[in-house]
Write a protein that holds these residues in place. Structure first.
Motif, short mmCIF file in Angstrom:
data_model
loop_
_atom_site.label_atom_id
_atom_site.label_comp_id
_atom_site.label_asym_id
_atom_site.label_seq_id
_atom_site.Cartn_x
_atom_site.Cartn_y
_atom_site.Cartn_z
N THR B 123 0.84 -1.21 0.00
CA THR B 123 0.00 0.00 0.00
C THR B 123 0.87 1.25 0.00
O THR B 123 0.66 2.16 -0.81
CB THR B 123 -0.92 0.00 1.23
N ALA B 124 1.86 1.27 0.87
CA ALA B 124 2.73 2.46 0.93
C ALA B 124 3.56 2.59 -0.33
O ALA B 124 3.76 3.69 -0.84
CB ALA B 124 3.64 2.35 2.15
N LEU B 126 2.85 1.60 -3.39
CA LEU B 126 2.03 2.12 -4.49
C LEU B 126 1.55 3.54 -4.20
O LEU B 126 1.49 4.37 -5.11
CB LEU B 126 0.81 1.20 -4.71
N GLY B 127 1.24 3.81 -2.95
CA GLY B 127 0.74 5.13 -2.58
C GLY B 127 1.75 6.23 -2.82
O GLY B 127 1.40 7.37 -3.14
N HIS B 128 3.04 5.91 -2.73
CA HIS B 128 4.08 6.91 -2.93
C HIS B 128 4.22 7.34 -4.38
O HIS B 128 4.95 8.29 -4.67
CB HIS B 128 5.43 6.41 -2.40
N LEU B 129 3.53 6.62 -5.27
CA LEU B 129 3.56 7.02 -6.68
C LEU B 129 2.67 8.21 -6.95
O LEU B 129 2.64 8.73 -8.07
CB LEU B 129 3.15 5.84 -7.56
N LEU B 130 1.88 8.63 -5.94
CA LEU B 130 1.05 9.83 -6.09
C LEU B 130 1.39 10.77 -4.94
O LEU B 130 1.18 10.43 -3.78
CB LEU B 130 -0.43 9.45 -6.04
N PRO B 131 1.96 11.94 -5.25
CA PRO B 131 2.29 12.88 -4.16
C PRO B 131 1.04 13.32 -3.40
O PRO B 131 -0.02 13.50 -4.00
CB PRO B 131 2.93 14.06 -4.90
N GLU B 132 1.21 13.50 -2.11
CA GLU B 132 0.08 13.87 -1.26
C GLU B 132 -0.43 15.26 -1.62
O GLU B 132 0.35 16.19 -1.84
CB GLU B 132 0.54 13.86 0.20
N GLY B 133 -1.75 15.38 -1.68
CA GLY B 133 -2.35 16.69 -1.93
C GLY B 133 -2.41 17.09 -3.40
O GLY B 133 -2.62 18.26 -3.71
N THR B 134 -2.22 16.13 -4.29
CA THR B 134 -2.28 16.47 -5.72
C THR B 134 -3.70 16.86 -6.10
O THR B 134 -4.65 16.17 -5.73
CB THR B 134 -1.86 15.24 -6.55
N ILE B 143 0.72 10.39 -11.74
CA ILE B 143 1.00 8.97 -11.52
C ILE B 143 1.88 8.43 -12.64
O ILE B 143 2.86 7.72 -12.41
CB ILE B 143 -0.31 8.16 -11.40
N THR B 147 5.68 7.13 -12.24
CA THR B 147 6.03 5.78 -12.66
C THR B 147 7.23 5.82 -13.61
O THR B 147 8.15 5.00 -13.48
CB THR B 147 4.84 5.11 -13.36
#
Lengths: 57, 227
Positions: B123-124, B126-134, B143, B147
């Motif tokens: 989960t973490a 894959l989740g790091h592939l999208l910056p928080e707050g985008t 994304i 990638t």
């Protein structure tokens, strides 16, 4: 590190599963994007190609 | 007399026998074996101090799960730094100018960090592939960009080391040739060129050490994200 902001946001509806703030939301967005790309690729791959009619000259 | 500036980068052979294995195993014989004595000689003490200090510094930001990589990182660092520095001697072959070698290090180690991340905390990872707050409209684009940047990492690692060392060696050879050619014609200019060559050699010594460190540091950062 993972999910440290889980309690700060109250999401409802689809945003509960797909958002850019919680770690699971971000994961789901990534998986949805990959699925979408795979879907578009398969759509073009499996689409029947139209053959041009052969005319006699 | 070398007329081709790229001969120095050719994998060495002698009577058809490839010598690359010798070039890669040479650093091993140059380092003293740690002894069982409590107090060692100066060289062993210096070696032990350097290895301990480097390992401590590198593993500082890593949690306990990443400490398993200590031996790998330290040995890789010592290996690369020795190959790079030995290659600065005249008429020696530098294995780290070969992209195949550097990619052979970069790709499996990067892939190992990615696989560890996907296995232990998918989960973490894959989740790091999208910056928080985008912002929402930018999510798919970002994304894809993240990638691409993930897959560019091993390429960048390998090419960075190769390009830095190759460029440095080429520059040294070019300026040395220029100084040699200018010596009988314009001695003053030749002296200036030799000064530049000396300074460049000092720079290349620094680059040799820094590039080895950067390679290992970036790998440790990639591991840090996934552990």
């Amino acid at each position: 590190m993972a999910g440290h902001d889980a309690g700060m946001h109250q999401f409802t509806g689809i945003a509960k599963y797909f958002n850019a703030y919680t770690i699971t939301g971000r994961r789901n967005c990534v998986l949805a994007t990959y699925a979408g790309i795979a879907g578009i690729f398969l759509l073009f791959k499996l689409k029947p190609k139209k053959q041009k009619a052969v005319t006699s000259s | 007399m070398t007329l081709n500036f790229f001969d120095q980068f050719m994998s060495p052979t002698h009577l058809g026998i490839p010598l690359i294995a010798l070039a890669l195993s040479l650093p091993w014989v140059l380092f003293p074996t740690p002894s069982a004595r409590w107090l060692n000689n100066r060289l062993l003490t210096l070696q032990g101090w350097f290895i301990n200090r480097f390992t401590q510094q590198l593993l500082l930001p890593l949690n306990v799960g990443g400490h398993k990589w200590a031996l790998l990182f330290t040995s890789l660092m010592v290996f690369l730094i020795t190959l790079n520095l030995l290659g600065l001697l005249p008429y020696t072959f530098t294995p780290t100018t070969q992209l195949s070698l550097n990619m052979g290090f970069a790709v499996p180690l990067w892939l190992a960090t990615v696989i560890i991340g996907m296995r232990n905390q998918p989960t973490a990872a894959l989740g790091h592939l999208l910056p928080e707050g985008t912002p929402v409209p930018l999510i798919p684009v970002l994304i894809i960009i993240e990638t691409i940047s993930l897959f560019i990492r091993p390429l960048a690692l390998g090419v960075r080391l190769t390009a830095n060392l190759t460029a440095g060696h080429l520059l040294i050879q070019l300026i040395a040739t220029a100084a040699f050619v200018l010596a009988p014609m314009m001695p003053t200019v030749a002296i200036l060129t030799t000064t530049v060559l000396f300074l460049l050699t000092l720079l290349e010594v620094a680059v040799a050490m820094i590039q080895a460190y950067v390679f290992v540091l970036l790998l440790s950062l990639y591991l840090q994200e996934n552990v």
